[in-house]
Scaffold this motif. Sequence first.
Motif, short mmCIF file in Angstrom:
data_model
loop_
_atom_site.label_atom_id
_atom_site.label_comp_id
_atom_site.label_asym_id
_atom_site.label_seq_id
_atom_site.Cartn_x
_atom_site.Cartn_y
_atom_site.Cartn_z
N UNK A 1 0.86 -1.18 0.00
CA UNK A 1 0.00 0.00 0.00
C UNK A 1 0.89 1.23 0.00
N UNK A 2 0.59 2.16 -0.88
CA UNK A 2 1.34 3.41 -0.76
C UNK A 2 0.39 4.60 -0.73
N UNK A 3 0.66 5.45 0.24
CA UNK A 3 -0.12 6.66 0.45
C UNK A 3 0.78 7.80 0.01
N UNK A 4 0.37 8.53 -1.03
CA UNK A 4 1.25 9.55 -1.59
C UNK A 4 0.63 10.93 -1.45
N UNK A 5 1.25 11.74 -0.61
CA UNK A 5 0.86 13.15 -0.49
C UNK A 5 -0.63 13.32 -0.18
N UNK A 6 -1.16 12.42 0.63
CA UNK A 6 -2.60 12.42 0.88
C UNK A 6 -2.96 13.38 2.02
N UNK A 7 -3.91 14.27 1.74
CA UNK A 7 -4.39 15.16 2.80
C UNK A 7 -5.91 15.21 2.73
N UNK A 8 -6.50 15.71 3.80
CA UNK A 8 -7.96 15.84 3.82
C UNK A 8 -8.34 17.12 4.55
N UNK A 9 -9.11 17.94 3.84
CA UNK A 9 -9.69 19.15 4.47
C UNK A 9 -11.18 18.95 4.50
N UNK A 10 -11.80 19.37 5.59
CA UNK A 10 -13.26 19.33 5.61
C UNK A 10 -13.79 20.72 5.32
N UNK B 1 3.27 7.49 3.03
CA UNK B 1 3.36 6.29 3.85
C UNK B 1 3.40 5.08 2.93
N UNK B 2 4.31 4.15 3.22
CA UNK B 2 4.25 2.89 2.47
C UNK B 2 4.13 1.75 3.47
N UNK B 3 3.34 0.78 3.09
CA UNK B 3 3.12 -0.38 3.95
C UNK B 3 3.50 -1.61 3.16
N UNK C 1 -3.54 14.18 -3.30
CA UNK C 1 -2.77 12.94 -3.26
C UNK C 1 -3.56 11.73 -3.69
N UNK C 2 -2.89 10.58 -3.62
CA UNK C 2 -3.58 9.34 -4.02
C UNK C 2 -3.09 8.17 -3.19
N UNK C 3 -3.90 7.13 -3.19
CA UNK C 3 -3.61 5.92 -2.43
C UNK C 3 -3.60 4.75 -3.41
N UNK C 4 -2.53 3.97 -3.39
CA UNK C 4 -2.43 2.82 -4.29
C UNK C 4 -2.37 1.54 -3.47
N UNK C 5 -3.19 0.57 -3.87
CA UNK C 5 -3.14 -0.75 -3.25
C UNK C 5 -2.72 -1.73 -4.33
N UNK C 6 -1.59 -2.38 -4.14
CA UNK C 6 -1.02 -3.27 -5.16
C UNK C 6 -0.96 -2.56 -6.51
N UNK C 7 -0.61 -1.29 -6.48
CA UNK C 7 -0.42 -0.53 -7.71
C UNK C 7 -1.68 0.08 -8.30
N UNK C 8 -2.86 -0.30 -7.75
CA UNK C 8 -4.11 0.23 -8.31
C UNK C 8 -4.67 1.31 -7.38
N UNK C 9 -5.10 2.44 -7.96
CA UNK C 9 -5.61 3.51 -7.10
C UNK C 9 -6.91 3.13 -6.40
#
Lengths: 257, 260
Positions: free
Chosen positions: B4-13, B30-32, B64-72
């Motif tokens: 799993x890779x978390x790239x530049x992920x942020x969240x504003x409400x 973050x990488x897992x 940002x984006x989140x990839x699991x096994x390379x897929x967003x």
Amino acid sequence: MKPLEPISFGARLALGLLFFVVFVAAWSLATFGGFVSKTFLADPLTMIDEGRILIVRYGFLGDIAITIWRVVGGFVLAAAVAVPLGVLMGAYKPVEALLEPFISFARYLPASAFIPLLILWAGTGELQKLLVIFIGSFFQLVLIIAVTVGGTRRDLVEAALTLGAKDSRILTRVLLPAAGPQIAETLRLVLGWAWTYVIVAELIGSSAGIGHMIIDSQALLATGQIIFGIIVIGIIGLVSDFLFKALNRRLFAWSTL
Amino acid sequence: MSKLSVENVSRQFPAPRGGAPVPALLPVDLTVADNDFLVLLGPSGCGKSTLLRLIAGLDRPTTGRILLDGRPVSAPGPDRGMVFQSYTLFPWLTVADNIAFGLREKGLDEASVKPIISDWLERIGLAGFGNHYPKQLSGGMQQRTAIARALATDPAILLLDEPFGALDNQTRGLMQEMLLSIWEKQKKTVIFVTHDIEEAVFLASRVIVMTARPGRIKAEIAIDLAHPRHYTVKTSSEFSALKARLTEEIRSEALLAAHV
């Protein structure tokens, strides 16, 4: 008495019956004691006797059957449309946005005020009676069911989504089963209201039914018959409520664990 | 390659009533790795649950984006099993049917569902409870069932959001051991959110410490206690040293959070 302290089944039953006894005693005192004129209020014995005559001589059981048929018929029609529509409104916000304002408005239109119009449109036959019940219960049902379904716990929906449920399956797999017991309770409640509408519908332009008998008795100043009719409605209401409750408990055993 | 890779992920409400938007999570990387047991640790309101919900696909990142096994990741799905802090078993389904929920959504036939149910009932120590309804179970039993339900479909990654937060201390200890033994046997990839330092050290192979609101990653600490871990490890000096270190990291954040 301590606040919220539960009581035994026996005590509950005894207290419940006690008030019926108190009620009949006060009624007997007022009538047999001569405090109220017989013209205005029949005593309990006269009421029972007149009821017996109604049933034996005037086929009152037929009136009861017709009234029950009208209530059940109108109510089933209303429920058949209101339940699916309410569920859709609760589940899908665009549907809610489209219909909720109008239905909230329509809910306040008194069903009894439609009777003259309905007679104009549908005559004084069965259709008109069914439509009064329909109008009286439909809008209430839709709104309450929409709120119930819309109030489904979000975390249950989210759990289902993380388990792979598709959006289209959330309705049948989560929203409907979660709202089931509340929808059934709503139906039970609104069925009680339908009883008040049917009598109003039968008071005007009717040739049969409990309400029709009550209007006839008024012309004859037969207060015993009127009271008998009212009590019959009460008993039918009590029995149907009891049956509905028992059915709901069976259907949704999980919710009363 | 990382699982799993978390790239530049942020969240504003979005701001309430036209004020400035509220940042819940500052950009995080973050990488897992496969088989990792990652714990996100931080005071309440540090955005750790927000990050977990983003990974689950229950919320969308602002950047940002989140990839699991390379897929967003774009939506929730059965490849990311989730256990919530609140009890989320379906109350109208029995324990067995709850465990089978994801399997049936997958379209598995009943013949293949049955053995998986009994297998999981066995594994979580609830054999004989298959026909019980959630309301008839204790909180610990419910959360065990929720873990089984999330793992029954064999997800690529298991996400847990303070799953034992509502349980008493003793039950919580037992649940940690059960989860750890499942992980040791199955070698799942796990992301576990908690504010409990001891829980973090006991379970994790890696602890990510997050800062008070708005959240970001403050420190990353490897927990190299040997496996299989026995509950007695909690009294070892190694364990105490790790706990002390994390306590220092968290304390400053908790102080900040308390002033908010």
